[in-house]
Design a protein around this motif. Structure first.
Motif, PDB file in Angstrom:
ATOM      1  N   LEU A 125       0.994  -1.137  -0.059  1.00 63.07           N
ATOM      2  CA  LEU A 125      -0.099   0.057  -0.011  1.00 63.07           C
ATOM      3  C   LEU A 125       1.012   1.202  -0.239  1.00 63.07           C
ATOM      4  CD1 LEU A 125      -3.351   0.747   0.015  1.00 63.07           C
ATOM      5  CD2 LEU A 125      -2.890   1.227   2.414  1.00 63.07           C
ATOM      6  N   GLU A 154       0.814   5.699  -0.886  1.00 67.88           N
ATOM      7  CA  GLU A 154      -0.087   6.737  -0.448  1.00 67.88           C
ATOM      8  C   GLU A 154      -0.575   7.335  -1.416  1.00 67.88           C
ATOM      9  OE1 GLU A 154       1.892   9.705   1.908  1.00 67.88           O
ATOM     10  OE2 GLU A 154       0.140   9.671   3.266  1.00 67.88           O
ATOM     11  N   TYR A 173      -3.194   4.564  -1.881  1.00 69.87           N
ATOM     12  CA  TYR A 173      -4.372   4.785  -1.172  1.00 69.87           C
ATOM     13  C   TYR A 173      -5.268   6.076  -1.592  1.00 69.87           C
ATOM     14  CZ  TYR A 173      -7.596   5.457   2.798  1.00 69.87           C
ATOM     15  OH  TYR A 173      -8.695   5.847   3.690  1.00 69.87           O
ATOM     16  N   TYR A 216      -8.161  11.717   2.763  1.00 70.43           N
ATOM     17  CA  TYR A 216      -7.738  10.442   3.215  1.00 70.43           C
ATOM     18  C   TYR A 216      -9.381   9.565   3.668  1.00 70.43           C
ATOM     19  CZ  TYR A 216      -2.768  11.265   4.049  1.00 70.43           C
ATOM     20  OH  TYR A 216      -1.691  11.468   3.684  1.00 70.43           O
ATOM     21  N   GLU A 250     -11.807   6.138   1.515  1.00 72.91           N
ATOM     22  CA  GLU A 250     -12.001   4.765   2.310  1.00 72.91           C
ATOM     23  C   GLU A 250     -12.686   3.829   1.608  1.00 72.91           C
ATOM     24  OE1 GLU A 250     -12.241   6.802   6.986  1.00 72.91           O
ATOM     25  OE2 GLU A 250     -13.734   5.115   6.447  1.00 72.91           O
ATOM     26  N   PHE A 303     -10.925   1.997  -0.983  1.00 71.41           N
ATOM     27  CA  PHE A 303      -9.867   1.289  -0.265  1.00 71.41           C
ATOM     28  C   PHE A 303     -10.401  -0.066   0.133  1.00 71.41           C
ATOM     29  CE2 PHE A 303      -8.193   0.182   4.047  1.00 71.41           C
ATOM     30  CZ  PHE A 303      -6.724  -0.141   3.476  1.00 71.41           C
ATOM     31  N   LEU A 354      -5.123   5.745   8.050  1.00 72.72           N
ATOM     32  CA  LEU A 354      -5.847   4.614   7.778  1.00 72.72           C
ATOM     33  C   LEU A 354      -7.046   4.513   8.559  1.00 72.72           C
ATOM     34  CD1 LEU A 354      -3.212   1.421   6.932  1.00 72.72           C
ATOM     35  CD2 LEU A 354      -4.485   3.039   5.364  1.00 72.72           C
TER      36      LEU A 354
END
Ligand SMILES: [Zn+2]
Length: 213
Positions: free
Chosen positions: A21, A23, A97, A114, A118, A121, A144
């Protein structure tokens, strides 16, 4: 929600169940809204193209490629050549991500970015069902999502008895468990032989049932 920036999935990924993973995507098209702008559908293959460029011996070696070289060595515990590089990256999956492109390499996303990444992800985790996920960099580790997350006891490294705290796992809605290990970002100071020991230690702890790289 499916990701716009698709993962690289090696043709022999099923042999290892190992997801790496990263970024973010750094896009020199300066499109701040890629994935939603509609003008750059080719950007969806950004990650695959990066890996392809890295593995192509006809592409001139550049500094950023060291990130991939150091990391792959920490998977196998020895120096690798271009043929081994191909074999290694063909047996893992790699996903970045953040689903919004950054304006410069290694730039941080905002909290909202971020958060907004989600769903994509988790859809990638549910599709690939990795057994082990290795996360690049503490910053990403700390961003995360907590949904489905559990911390694990610190890992005691077989080699030198040091403790390593960046370990845990996701239990997906399907019941599938994805073990996670945080490592330093391999673009910075990254001692691949030390990280090899850490990676081997977590593999033993989780009874990693796949063929070793
Ligand atoms: Zn765009």
């Amino acid at each position: 929600m499916q990701p716009f920036f698709l993962p690289h999935v090696g043709t022999n990924y099923a042999k290892t169940g190992l997801l790496v993973l990263g970024e973010s995507h750094y896009c020199n098209k300066l499109c701040r809204n890629c994935g939603h702008c509609g003008a750059h559908p080719e950007c969806a293959n950004f990650t695959t193209n990066v890996i392809r460029g890295y593995l192509n011996p006809n592409v001139e070696r550049e500094g950023w490629m060291n990130t991939y070289l150091k990391f792959e060595r920490s998977l196998v515990g020895h120096k690798t050549n271009i043929n081994e590089s191909s074999l290694i990256w063909d047996e893992v999956a790699f996903y970045n991500y953040l689903q919004v492109p950054m304006k410069a390499p290694r730039q941080a996303g905002t909290k909202a970015q971020y958060k907004q990444s989600e769903d994509a992800f988790f859809s990638v985790l549910e599709t690939l069902r990795p057994q082990l996920m290795i996360v690049w960099g503490k910053r990403l580790w700390h961003h995360l999502p907590y949904t489905y997350w559990s911390d694990s006891e610190p890992l005691i490294i077989n080699f030198d008895s040091k403790e390593h705290e960046e370990v845990g796992y996701y239990t997906l809605p399907s019941g599938h468990v994805v073990h996670a290990l945080g490592v330093y970002h391999p673009s910075a100071a990254y001692s691949w032989n030390e990280w090899y020991n850490v990676i081997e230690t977590i593999k033993k702890k989780i009874n990693y049932g796949y063929i070793n790289l």
